[in-house]
Design a protein around this motif. Structure first.
Motif, mmCIF file in Angstrom:
data_model
loop_
_atom_site.group_PDB
_atom_site.id
_atom_site.type_symbol
_atom_site.label_atom_id
_atom_site.label_comp_id
_atom_site.label_asym_id
_atom_site.label_seq_id
_atom_site.Cartn_x
_atom_site.Cartn_y
_atom_site.Cartn_z
ATOM 1 N N ASP A 170 1.940 10.569 -0.743
ATOM 2 C CA ASP A 170 0.970 10.145 -1.752
ATOM 3 C C ASP A 170 0.555 8.708 -1.494
ATOM 4 N N ARG A 171 -0.695 8.427 -1.833
ATOM 5 C CA ARG A 171 -1.177 7.063 -1.739
ATOM 6 C C ARG A 171 -0.573 6.234 -2.879
ATOM 7 N N VAL A 172 -0.220 4.973 -2.565
ATOM 8 C CA VAL A 172 0.385 4.073 -3.554
ATOM 9 C C VAL A 172 -0.733 3.255 -4.188
ATOM 10 N N PRO A 173 -0.998 3.400 -5.484
ATOM 11 C CA PRO A 173 -2.075 2.632 -6.116
ATOM 12 C C PRO A 173 -1.701 1.159 -6.259
ATOM 13 N N GLY A 174 -2.735 0.301 -6.313
ATOM 14 C CA GLY A 174 -2.528 -1.122 -6.551
ATOM 15 C C GLY A 174 -2.051 -1.894 -5.346
#
Length: 365
Positions: A170-174
């Motif tokens: 998953d992409r890590v937000p922020g």
């Protein structure tokens, strides 16, 4: 604070052809030092803090074990070749997890295990659009996930997190975005909680970035070096504990020691001062001197004082029945002297009287 958050990583780099060279890289400064040149190309390395060893995969799919100086200390033999072309590696517990294409493999690195340096597990990575573009990852002790950078031929690169149990990516937000390059082959989780990622080739440079994981989307370029065909990193290496030097102004604390028992000698008491000598007390008066009529008496001794010192009579338990002579009440030498004076005066009076009688008698004749 900077010394506490400093980190030392082991990094392997190789050009288009030839073996890998081992570097010692300091974070967050990014300064690098050559440690050793290997006899093979090595990638997908991970660091075991419990063993203070670096594990990686060579071009033939074999496992190579390095010490912290970059020198080989062990190598697997007869290993199946399905670990060839491994691009990412990390040590979790007693396992080296590597990525080969869309698969993850677990290699047992417990030296006491019967399957030491053998593959013991494999799992799929999904979804493939993220998994196939991750070149390296490192474990985040805060959540146990594997953090890496997914790079695409066109567009930007971004940080992703992999669940090692399920293989989900998953992409890590922020976390912001990174420049699109030919891959980020070196990823290290710093002691300051940030992710340090190094690009392989970006306009002829290999660039080190710091990516904040606090949601601020801060991406900072730290330093750059010549571009490399292959790069991989593992860390942070364990460091000895920092011991504060003793404060020179504070005396060292030593446990109390019991002194040897010695007999206590009491100094002799000072004897009391002796009382002044007192003439012996006599209750019997001295007899008067015998005076002959023809002898000349000695002149009387002048009295020391007109009156003797007052005496405090001792209390009596019963009343006196009769008066006692004063001569018998004398208790010291002064009474004796007084009595002697009286007898001397009597003798003088007698002598003078006798002389007067003799002269009168002579005139009458």
């Amino acid at each position: 604070m900077l010394e506490v958050l400093a980190c030392v990583a082991i990094q392997v780099e190789a050009d288009q052809w030839g073996p890998s060279t081992v570097y010692r890289v300091e974070l967050p400064s990014g300064s690098a030092e050559v440690l050793h040149t290997l006899d093979a190309r090595v990638n997908a390395i991970g660091y075991s803090a419990a063993q203070d060893r670096v594990y990686g995969v060579d071009d033939d799919g074999g496992i190579v074990v390095l010490d912290r100086t970059g020198h080989p200390v062990a190598r697997s033999t007869g290993h199946p070749g399905f670990l060839k072309h491994a691009t990412a590696g990390v040590v979790v517990g007693e396992k080296l997890i590597v990525r080969v294409g869309h698969l993850m493999y677990w290699v047992d690195i417990d030296p006491g295990s019967s399957r030491y340096l053998k593959v013991v597990r494999q799992a799929w990575l999904w979804p493939p659009q993220h998994a196939l573009n991750v070149d390296d990852f490192d474990v985040n002790p805060a959540d146990g996930l594997l953090y890496g950078v997914a790079t695409f031929p066109y567009g930007h690169a971004y940080v992703v997190a992999i669940d090692p149990d399920t293989g989900r990516v998953d992409r890590v937000p922020g976390t912001g975005t990174l420049p699109a390059t030919h891959g980020y082959g070196a990823v290290v989780m710093g002691r300051d909680g940030a992710l340090y990622v190094t690009s392989n080739r970006d306009d002829g440079r290999s660039v080190l970035y710091r990516v904040a994981l606090d949601g601020s989307e801060a991406v900072t370029e730290i330093t750059s070096r010549p571009a490399r065909r292959s790069i991989d990193a593992a860390g942070c290496l364990s460091v000895p504990p920092i011991v504060d030097p003793p404060d020179p102004t504070v005396p060292p604390t030593t446990p109390p020691t019991t002194p040897p028992t010695t007999p206590v000698t009491t100094p002799p008491a000072t004897p009391p001062a002796e009382p002044p000598l007192v003439p012996p007390t006599s209750t019997t008066p001295a007899p008067p001197p015998v005076i002959s009529p023809t002898s000349t008496p000695a002149p009387p001794t002048p009295p020391a004082s007109e009156e003797p010192p007052a005496q405090t009579p001792a209390p009596s338990r019963e009343p006196l029945r009769r008066p006692e002579p004063k001569a018998e009440l004398a208790t010291d030498g002064h009474r004796n002297v007084r009595d002697q004076r009286r007898w001397g005066l009597v003798a003088i009076v007698l002598i003078l009287g006798a002389g007067a009688v003799a002269r009168a008698h002579a005139r009458h004749r």
